[in-house]
Design an enzyme around this catalytic site. Structure first.
Site, PDB file in Angstrom:
ATOM      1  N   LYS A 197       0.649  -1.566  -0.249  1.00 51.35           N
ATOM      2  CA  LYS A 197       0.239   0.105   0.070  1.00 51.35           C
ATOM      3  C   LYS A 197       0.949   0.943   0.035  1.00 51.35           C
ATOM      4  O   LYS A 197       0.542   1.632  -0.698  1.00 51.35           O
ATOM      5  CB  LYS A 197      -0.889  -0.286   1.726  1.00 51.35           C
ATOM      6  CG  LYS A 197      -1.792  -1.069   1.281  1.00 51.35           C
ATOM      7  CD  LYS A 197      -3.034  -1.069  -0.137  1.00 51.35           C
ATOM      8  CE  LYS A 197      -3.926  -1.693   0.552  1.00 51.35           C
ATOM      9  NZ  LYS A 197      -4.663  -2.296  -0.495  1.00 51.35           N
TER      10      LYS A 197
HETATM   11  N1  LIG Z   1      -9.377   0.917   4.828  1.00 55.76           N
HETATM   12  C1  LIG Z   1      -9.219   0.403   5.654  1.00 55.76           C
HETATM   13  O1  LIG Z   1      -9.107  -0.027   7.048  1.00 55.76           O
HETATM   14  C2  LIG Z   1      -9.701  -1.293   4.989  1.00 55.76           C
HETATM   15  C3  LIG Z   1      -9.884  -2.561   5.431  1.00 55.76           C
HETATM   16  C4  LIG Z   1     -10.567  -3.489   4.472  1.00 55.76           C
HETATM   17  C5  LIG Z   1      -9.802  -3.717   3.711  1.00 55.76           C
HETATM   18  N2  LIG Z   1      -9.674  -1.901   3.039  1.00 55.76           N
HETATM   19  C6  LIG Z   1      -9.217  -2.532   1.491  1.00 55.76           C
HETATM   20  O2  LIG Z   1     -10.191  -2.751   1.231  1.00 55.76           O
HETATM   21  C7  LIG Z   1     -10.736  -3.537  -0.720  1.00 55.76           C
HETATM   22  C8  LIG Z   1     -11.032  -5.001  -0.395  1.00 55.76           C
HETATM   23  O3  LIG Z   1     -12.073  -4.527   0.287  1.00 55.76           O
HETATM   24  P1  LIG Z   1     -13.244  -6.245   0.521  1.00 55.76           P
HETATM   25  O4  LIG Z   1     -12.463  -7.450   1.123  1.00 55.76           O
HETATM   26  O5  LIG Z   1     -14.377  -5.734   1.225  1.00 55.76           O
HETATM   27  O6  LIG Z   1     -13.399  -5.970  -1.137  1.00 55.76           O
HETATM   28  P2  LIG Z   1     -14.393  -6.793  -1.955  1.00 55.76           P
HETATM   29  O7  LIG Z   1     -14.632  -6.477  -3.314  1.00 55.76           O
HETATM   30  O8  LIG Z   1     -15.258  -7.705  -1.672  1.00 55.76           O
HETATM   31  O9  LIG Z   1     -13.023  -8.129  -2.530  1.00 55.76           O
HETATM   32  C9  LIG Z   1     -11.256  -8.308  -2.701  1.00 55.76           C
HETATM   33  C10 LIG Z   1     -10.973  -8.806  -4.487  1.00 55.76           C
HETATM   34  O10 LIG Z   1     -10.382  -9.164  -4.638  1.00 55.76           O
HETATM   35  C11 LIG Z   1     -10.065 -10.293  -5.235  1.00 55.76           C
HETATM   36  N3  LIG Z   1      -8.629 -10.457  -5.753  1.00 55.76           N
HETATM   37  C12 LIG Z   1      -7.720 -11.048  -4.454  1.00 55.76           C
HETATM   38  N4  LIG Z   1      -6.213 -11.162  -4.133  1.00 55.76           N
HETATM   39  C13 LIG Z   1      -6.915 -11.208  -6.195  1.00 55.76           C
HETATM   40  C14 LIG Z   1      -5.422 -11.627  -7.103  1.00 55.76           C
HETATM   41  N5  LIG Z   1      -4.383 -12.415  -6.254  1.00 55.76           N
HETATM   42  N6  LIG Z   1      -6.281 -11.540  -8.590  1.00 55.76           N
HETATM   43  C15 LIG Z   1      -7.461 -11.095  -8.768  1.00 55.76           C
HETATM   44  N7  LIG Z   1      -8.059 -11.409  -8.103  1.00 55.76           N
HETATM   45  C16 LIG Z   1      -7.893 -11.188  -6.501  1.00 55.76           C
HETATM   46  C17 LIG Z   1     -11.084 -10.918  -4.097  1.00 55.76           C
HETATM   47  O11 LIG Z   1     -11.328 -12.226  -5.982  1.00 55.76           O
HETATM   48  P3  LIG Z   1     -10.686 -13.592  -5.761  1.00 55.76           P
HETATM   49  O12 LIG Z   1     -10.759 -14.143  -3.941  1.00 55.76           O
HETATM   50  O13 LIG Z   1     -12.486 -14.345  -6.522  1.00 55.76           O
HETATM   51  O14 LIG Z   1      -9.944 -14.122  -6.419  1.00 55.76           O
HETATM   52  C18 LIG Z   1     -11.971 -10.273  -3.234  1.00 55.76           C
HETATM   53  O15 LIG Z   1     -13.454 -11.314  -3.059  1.00 55.76           O
HETATM   54  C19 LIG Z   1      -8.925  -4.187   0.015  1.00 55.76           C
HETATM   55  O16 LIG Z   1      -8.144  -2.805  -1.145  1.00 55.76           O
HETATM   56  C20 LIG Z   1      -8.061  -3.567   1.133  1.00 55.76           C
HETATM   57  O17 LIG Z   1      -6.889  -3.447   1.549  1.00 55.76           O
HETATM   58  C21 LIG Z   1      -9.767  -1.216   3.511  1.00 55.76           C
END
Ligand SMILES: NC(=O)c1ccc[n+]([C@@H]2O[C@H](COP(=O)([O-])OP(=O)(O)OC[C@H]3O[C@@H](n4cnc5c(N)ncnc54)[C@H](OP(=O)(O)O)[C@@H]3O)[C@@H](O)[C@H]2O)c1
Ligand SMILES: *[C@@H]1O[C@H](CO)[C@@H](O)[C@H](O)[C@H]1NC(C)=O
Ligand SMILES: *[C@@H]1O[C@H](CO)[C@@H](O)[C@H](O)[C@H]1NC(C)=O
Ligand SMILES: *[C@@H]1O[C@H](CO)[C@@H](O)[C@H](O)[C@H]1NC(C)=O
Ligand SMILES: CC(=O)N[C@H]1CO[C@H](CO)[C@@H](O)[C@@H]1O
Length: 232
Positions: free
Chosen positions: A156
């Site tokens: 990040k």
């Molecule tokens: N502001 C904060 O404090 C905070 C807190 C938590 C999270 N975040 C950020 O929010 C974002 C995700 O949020 P979310 O989990 O709610 O989103 P989401 O849309 O529910 O999930 C993100 C998707 O990314 C896909 N992914 C992961 N690794 C991958 C890869 N190698 N290739 C292709 N796709 C991939 C996964 O699907 P697959 O498994 O099907 O690939 C996952 O379902 C992240 O960037 C995280 O760092 C921020």
């Protein structure tokens, strides 16, 4: 007039789903991608592309495929993330290979996506909104005492730098780059309380308003939009 297209790289049940729904409701053609999707069409009518962003060939394939099916996206959202827990006994004994693989997901693939996004933006009409949003978190500016965040924070923080540089360089052309970072009302990390709807509202607002007073490091809070937490 060309149809607005949003490409969501890394779209799952939480942030990705809400963001997709928000843009679709406004008439955008939506394309989503993740490892667990198949190439095809989702029940909602989104274009789906299977891809794994830990591999360096994934981004070019996704952009080429989308272009062939629908065209060039004017909004690109990178939402995938990856982390590896370091060994419990010794933080720095984490294999470099794990760091590298996570860096592909957290830094190199989104950077490649930005390269492809800009290439596409140049082909779009002047009036089209051209925006790249990376879903970040507080780890750009704060080192937390949580070993599990080690590789995530490396990625990040590195991404914040290229996003800031890119915004500085391209905003004069009308292309905006944001590191979107949801915070609690007090300015802390939201961690597990991440709010998908708040992301959707804010991302749509970033694109619609094209507000030059919102900086690349777009810290926001649910229901409040951009908040400059360094003022507090
Ligand atoms: N502001 C904060 O404090 C905070 C807190 C938590 C999270 N975040 C950020 O929010 C974002 C995700 O949020 P979310 O989990 O709610 O989103 P989401 O849309 O529910 O999930 C993100 C998707 O990314 C896909 N992914 C992961 N690794 C991958 C890869 N190698 N290739 C292709 N796709 C991939 C996964 O699907 P697959 O498994 O099907 O690939 C996952 O379902 C992240 O960037 C995280 O760092 C921020
Ligand atoms: C999905 O499409 C891409 C690009 O056309 C292709 O490289 C890939 O093999 C396809 N994957 C599957 C599982 O069909
Ligand atoms: C953007 O970067 C290029 C070098 O890649 C440089 O020539 C140009 O002056 C920069 N533009 C702005 C507005 O910073
Ligand atoms: C945020 O607030 C700080 C401290 O008041 C100020 O220096 C900075 O310019 C502000 N940033 C933006 C984008 O308004
Ligand atoms: C490494 C890096 O780009 N850090 C940035 C994190 O965010 C702050 C704003 O809160 C920037 O000033 C830093 O440059």
């Amino acid at each position: 007039m060309t149809k607005s297209i949003v490409l969501i790289l890394g779209s799952g049940a939480n942030v990705g789903r809400s963001v997709a729904r928000k843009f679709a409701a406004d008439g955008y053609l939506v394309a989503i991608s993740a490892r667990s999707l198949e190439n095809g069409t989702s029940p909602e009518g989104y274009i789906t592309i299977k891809a794994d962003y830990s591999h360096r060939d994934a981004i070019p394939i996704v952009f080429d495929k989308l272009k062939a099916i629908a065209g060039v996206p004017n909004v690109v959202i990178y939402n995938a993330f990856s982390f590896t827990r370091p060994p419990p006994d010794e933080l720095l004994s984490i294999p470099v290979g794990s760091i590298e693989s996570d860096l592909w997901v957290n830094t190199f693939s989104p950077l490649l996506a930005a390269q492809y996004a800009v290439r596409g933006f140049k082909e779009l009409p002047v009036i089209a909104k051209k925006v790249f949003i990376y879903t970040g978190n507080i780890l750009n500016s704060t080192v937390l005492p949580v070993p599990a965040f080690f590789t995530l924070g490396i990625g990040k923080a590195a991404s914040a730098y290229w996003i800031g540089s890119s915004d500085l360089n391209y905003s004069k052309k009308g292309y905006r780059f944001y590191y979107a970072d949801e915070r609690t009302p007090e300015g802390g990390p939201v961690l597990g309380n991440i709010d998908a709807e708040a992301h959707a509202d804010f991302y749509k607002q970033l694109v619609d308003d094209h507000d030059s007073s919102i900086p690349w490091h777009a810290t926001f809070a649910k229901g409040r939009g951009y908040v400059n937490f360094s003022r507090i």
